[in-house]
Design a protein around this motif. Structure first.
Motif, PDB file in Angstrom:
ATOM      1  N   PRO A   1     -18.994  -0.496  -3.034  1.00 54.07           N
ATOM      2  CA  PRO A   1     -18.977  -1.933  -2.714  1.00 54.07           C
ATOM      3  C   PRO A   1     -20.114  -2.707  -3.363  1.00 54.07           C
ATOM      4  O   PRO A   1     -21.168  -2.141  -3.702  1.00 54.07           O
ATOM      5  N   PRO A   2     -19.939  -4.021  -3.548  1.00 51.57           N
ATOM      6  CA  PRO A   2     -20.957  -4.863  -4.172  1.00 51.57           C
ATOM      7  C   PRO A   2     -22.270  -4.874  -3.393  1.00 51.57           C
ATOM      8  O   PRO A   2     -22.276  -4.847  -2.158  1.00 51.57           O
ATOM      9  N   VAL A   3     -23.373  -4.919  -4.128  1.00 47.70           N
ATOM     10  CA  VAL A   3     -24.703  -5.040  -3.525  1.00 47.70           C
ATOM     11  C   VAL A   3     -25.514  -6.039  -4.350  1.00 47.70           C
ATOM     12  O   VAL A   3     -25.297  -6.202  -5.554  1.00 47.70           O
ATOM     13  N   PRO A   4     -26.469  -6.723  -3.722  1.00 52.88           N
ATOM     14  CA  PRO A   4     -27.376  -7.583  -4.488  1.00 52.88           C
ATOM     15  C   PRO A   4     -28.253  -6.743  -5.406  1.00 52.88           C
ATOM     16  O   PRO A   4     -28.611  -5.608  -5.074  1.00 52.88           O
ATOM     17  N   ALA A   5     -28.584  -7.306  -6.536  1.00 52.93           N
ATOM     18  CA  ALA A   5     -29.467  -6.636  -7.492  1.00 52.93           C
ATOM     19  C   ALA A   5     -30.546  -7.611  -7.943  1.00 52.93           C
ATOM     20  O   ALA A   5     -30.300  -8.819  -8.078  1.00 52.93           O
ATOM     21  N   VAL A   6     -31.748  -7.086  -8.161  1.00 57.45           N
ATOM     22  CA  VAL A   6     -32.864  -7.867  -8.691  1.00 57.45           C
ATOM     23  C   VAL A   6     -33.364  -7.154  -9.943  1.00 57.45           C
ATOM     24  O   VAL A   6     -33.625  -5.944  -9.913  1.00 57.45           O
ATOM     25  N   ILE A   7     -33.480  -7.892 -11.044  1.00 58.86           N
ATOM     26  CA  ILE A   7     -33.900  -7.310 -12.325  1.00 58.86           C
ATOM     27  C   ILE A   7     -34.994  -8.196 -12.920  1.00 58.86           C
ATOM     28  O   ILE A   7     -34.786  -9.397 -13.114  1.00 58.86           O
ATOM     29  N   LYS A   8     -36.146  -7.608 -13.180  1.00 61.63           N
ATOM     30  CA  LYS A   8     -37.227  -8.345 -13.850  1.00 61.63           C
ATOM     31  C   LYS A   8     -37.493  -7.714 -15.209  1.00 61.63           C
ATOM     32  O   LYS A   8     -37.762  -6.520 -15.311  1.00 61.63           O
TER      33      LYS A   8
ATOM     34  N   THR B   1     -36.866 -13.071 -14.029  1.00 60.36           N
ATOM     35  CA  THR B   1     -36.185 -12.292 -12.994  1.00 60.36           C
ATOM     36  C   THR B   1     -34.817 -12.897 -12.717  1.00 60.36           C
ATOM     37  O   THR B   1     -34.687 -14.118 -12.608  1.00 60.36           O
ATOM     38  N   ILE B   2     -33.811 -12.028 -12.602  1.00 62.61           N
ATOM     39  CA  ILE B   2     -32.462 -12.472 -12.280  1.00 62.61           C
ATOM     40  C   ILE B   2     -32.031 -11.839 -10.959  1.00 62.61           C
ATOM     41  O   ILE B   2     -32.380 -10.687 -10.662  1.00 62.61           O
ATOM     42  N   HIS B   3     -31.266 -12.614 -10.186  1.00 62.44           N
ATOM     43  CA  HIS B   3     -30.630 -12.118  -8.962  1.00 62.44           C
ATOM     44  C   HIS B   3     -29.124 -12.169  -9.167  1.00 62.44           C
ATOM     45  O   HIS B   3     -28.585 -13.190  -9.616  1.00 62.44           O
ATOM     46  N   ALA B   4     -28.453 -11.083  -8.863  1.00 64.49           N
ATOM     47  CA  ALA B   4     -27.003 -11.019  -9.043  1.00 64.49           C
ATOM     48  C   ALA B   4     -26.419 -10.062  -8.010  1.00 64.49           C
ATOM     49  O   ALA B   4     -27.150  -9.321  -7.342  1.00 64.49           O
ATOM     50  N   THR B   5     -25.086 -10.078  -7.890  1.00 68.74           N
ATOM     51  CA  THR B   5     -24.383  -9.143  -7.024  1.00 68.74           C
ATOM     52  C   THR B   5     -23.337  -8.428  -7.856  1.00 68.74           C
ATOM     53  O   THR B   5     -22.587  -9.073  -8.599  1.00 68.74           O
ATOM     54  N   GLU B   6     -23.309  -7.095  -7.756  1.00 66.96           N
ATOM     55  CA  GLU B   6     -22.349  -6.328  -8.542  1.00 66.96           C
ATOM     56  C   GLU B   6     -21.977  -5.044  -7.815  1.00 66.96           C
ATOM     57  O   GLU B   6     -22.695  -4.586  -6.919  1.00 66.96           O
TER      58      GLU B   6
END
Length: 233
Positions: free
Chosen positions: A106-113, A95-100
């Motif tokens: 506007p930028p928002v946090p994202a969670v990708i598994k 799982t990765i956490h990023a902001t894009e």
């Protein structure tokens, strides 16, 4: 809307068509599903790249600087992988956490598994597609956006799905990217907007066009799989 196995089976009854090189009805664009979710598709051509390079990329990038190589405008912050990610070796189950951001959105946090693609594609059709060289890499993940992104008991974000399907060509490779988004608002009066879908199309086109410019050199310089760069003289 809860993303149950029954919902997945209905939504992805034709998902194996992504593995065929034949043209699809939605190669680039957006489509509103009957359940209210948004299907977003983008097709990229990546000169001099191969599926093995893109598959490796997901085992390589680990810093904000890496993310900005991928998209210098929209990628804002890399907040880290979990312990299942192994540099140069594995991203399946990680799982990765990023902001894009998505352009002007506007930028928002994202969670990708990330998951093994055989969990959602027919395993036999998937294996045959690799054997026939109809695909050279397939990336599948569950995704979610926003602060405190809801996840299920398996740690999967509950808002949508992401697929990247690569086919090698003499010029490089062709990438199909398909997203199914907005499960959290499906069935309500506050559906994910078309604007988000068009923003994601633009974002996806740009990020893989940027990446194609640096990926071959990075791959040959940094990967540990023993591949040697071609001599270009």
């Amino acid at each position: 809307m809860e993303l149950t196995k029954e919902v997945e089976q209905l939504m992805f009854k034709n998902i194996d068509s992504l593995l065929s090189p034949k043209p699809m009805s939605l190669e680039a664009g957006i489509k509103r599903l009957e359940n209210g979710m948004l299907h977003v598709a983008m097709r990229n051509v990546m000169p001099n790249c191969k599926g093995k390079m893109l598959d490796w990329w997901f085992t390589y990038f680990e810093t904000t600087a890496d993310l900005k190589l991928w998209h210098p405008h929209d990628h804002v912050l890399h907040s880290g992988w979990d312990s299942k990610w192994i540099k140069n070796e594995n991203y399946i189950g990680a799982t990765i956490h990023a902001t894009e951001s998505l352009g002007v959105i506007p930028p928002v946090p994202a969670v990708i598994k990330f998951h093994h693609p055989a969990e959602i594609f027919n395993p036999e059709i998937l294996e045959q597609a690799y054997t026939n060289k109809d695909v050279s890499a397939v990336v599948y993940a569950r995704i979610g956006f926003g602060e405190n992104t809801p996840t299920d008991r398996n740690g999967d974000p509950m808002d949508g799905y992401m697929f990247h399907v690569v086919r090698d060509t003499p010029q490089g490779c062709t990438l199909r990217s398909h997203f199914f988004l907005g499960a959290s608002s499906a069935g309500s009066n506050d559906l994910l907007s078309d604007e988000i879908g068009f923003g994601l199309m633009e974002h996806c086109y740009c990020e893989f066009t940027y990446l194609a410019q640096v990926l071959p050199s990075l791959y040959y310089a940094e990967n540990t799989r023993g591949d040697k760069a071609p001599f270009l003289w």
